[in-house]
Design an enzyme around this catalytic site. Structure first.
Site, mmCIF file in Angstrom:
data_model
loop_
_atom_site.group_PDB
_atom_site.id
_atom_site.type_symbol
_atom_site.label_atom_id
_atom_site.label_comp_id
_atom_site.label_asym_id
_atom_site.label_seq_id
_atom_site.Cartn_x
_atom_site.Cartn_y
_atom_site.Cartn_z
ATOM 1 N N SER A 77 0.828 -1.204 0.000
ATOM 2 C CA SER A 77 0.000 0.000 0.000
ATOM 3 C C SER A 77 0.867 1.260 0.000
ATOM 4 O O SER A 77 1.661 1.478 -0.899
ATOM 5 C CB SER A 77 -0.971 -0.045 1.182
ATOM 6 O OG SER A 77 -2.007 0.899 1.047
ATOM 7 N N ASP A 129 -10.086 -4.597 -5.451
ATOM 8 C CA ASP A 129 -9.467 -3.830 -4.364
ATOM 9 C C ASP A 129 -10.079 -2.438 -4.346
ATOM 10 O O ASP A 129 -9.849 -1.634 -5.248
ATOM 11 C CB ASP A 129 -7.954 -3.753 -4.583
ATOM 12 C CG ASP A 129 -7.214 -3.027 -3.468
ATOM 13 O OD1 ASP A 129 -7.869 -2.419 -2.595
ATOM 14 O OD2 ASP A 129 -5.968 -3.060 -3.481
ATOM 15 N N HIS A 179 -7.562 -5.635 -0.094
ATOM 16 C CA HIS A 179 -6.388 -4.782 -0.259
ATOM 17 C C HIS A 179 -5.153 -5.354 0.429
ATOM 18 O O HIS A 179 -4.075 -4.767 0.318
ATOM 19 C CB HIS A 179 -6.705 -3.400 0.329
ATOM 20 C CG HIS A 179 -5.626 -2.383 0.175
ATOM 21 N ND1 HIS A 179 -5.119 -2.008 -1.058
ATOM 22 C CD2 HIS A 179 -4.934 -1.645 1.106
ATOM 23 C CE1 HIS A 179 -4.179 -1.090 -0.886
ATOM 24 N NE2 HIS A 179 -4.048 -0.867 0.419
#
Length: 269
Positions: free
Chosen positions: A96, A219, A247
């Protein structure tokens, strides 16, 4: 006297192998998010785990609101961990926001990493019409930050299932929620602001290292079109999509995520 880096960032090194993998966790998490993958990867790699200051078992006294007001402060954490371990030509695996933190660290000290793996990365979470979609409107982010300001457990209870996906395995969302709630609420809220308001699109063409962009097929935090955008702006990138939801595939689908990373590294020039 400042705490040594390895204690400050709760650095742990496991495994042995010719290649060192540095696993950098995402927003609201800590190195425990990698626990399902770390031992697998450690079978044939040296694996470095750490917590950003303000997360996990890092030293809370080391937190400085000015330093960590944007992603550059977290990139300094990453650089200092690598320097303390004298790492060169490692592989940065960033989940991320750590995709962009890793990008910033690599631009600052390119010798530290040979290549990067970005899992569900995004250079900008906010939409910037008409030419860019990040997946979030400004009002969405403002409401998210406002909820965090008033009620971290309420925010965590809402956001963890959304980010995790995989509704048939609610224990995963509960684990993520617990990580969200484990840190100082003020620190978590500031980190969220640094993440959701960042814009590192202009930095992308400056990166010349090879990159694997690992996306999930469903996602909500980093939709597929964000991966396509990154792929179009990173000159030496390869885009791969895991046919899984959520995610955080390193938590929900660790075997698939490890296999994708191994496949990429095996085929690397």
């Amino acid at each position: 006297m400042p705490m040594p880096i390895r204690q400050r960032n709760n650095v742990n090194v496991v495994g042995q192998g010719p290649t060192t993998l540095v696993l950098a966790h995402g927003f609201g998490c800590d190195q425990q998010a990698w626990r399902r993958m770390a031992q697998d990867l450690a079978a044939d790699h040296r694996v470095v785990l750490f917590d950003y200051v303000g997360a996990g078992q890092s030293d809370p006294a080391a937190y400085d609101a000015t330093r960590y007001a944007d992603l550059h402060g977290y990139a300094r954490d990453l650089i200092e961990v690598c320097a303390d371990l004298d790492l060169h030509d490692a592989v940065l695996v960033g989940h991320s926001v750590s995709g962009m933190i890793g990008l910033l660290a690599t631009l600052a000290e390119p010798q530290r990493f040979a290549r990067l793996v970005m899992i569900g990365a995004s250079p900008r979470y906010l939409d910037d019409p008409p030419d860019y979609r990040g997946g979030f409107g400004r009002q969405d982010v403002d409401e998210l930050l406002d909820l965090m300001e008033r009620n971290i457990p309420g925010w965590a209870g809402f956001f963890a299932p959304v980010a995790m996906g995989n509704a048939d395995r609610p224990e995963l969302a509960e684990e993520l929620k617990a990580m969200f709630c484990a840190s100082d609420p003020a620190v978590t809220r500031r980190f969220a602001q640094a993440v959701f308001l960042c814009d590192h699109r202009a930095d992308l063409p400056r990166l010349h290292h090879p990159v694997l962009l690992l996306q999930c097929s469903d996602d909500i935090v980093a939709p597929g079109y964000v991966g396509d955008y990154l792929h179009s702006r990173l000159a030496r990138s390869r885009l791969a999509t895991l046919q899984v939801g959520g995610h955080l595939p390193h938590m929900s689908h660790p075997a698939d995520t490890c296999a994708s990373i191994r496949s990429y590294l095996a085929g690397a020039p």
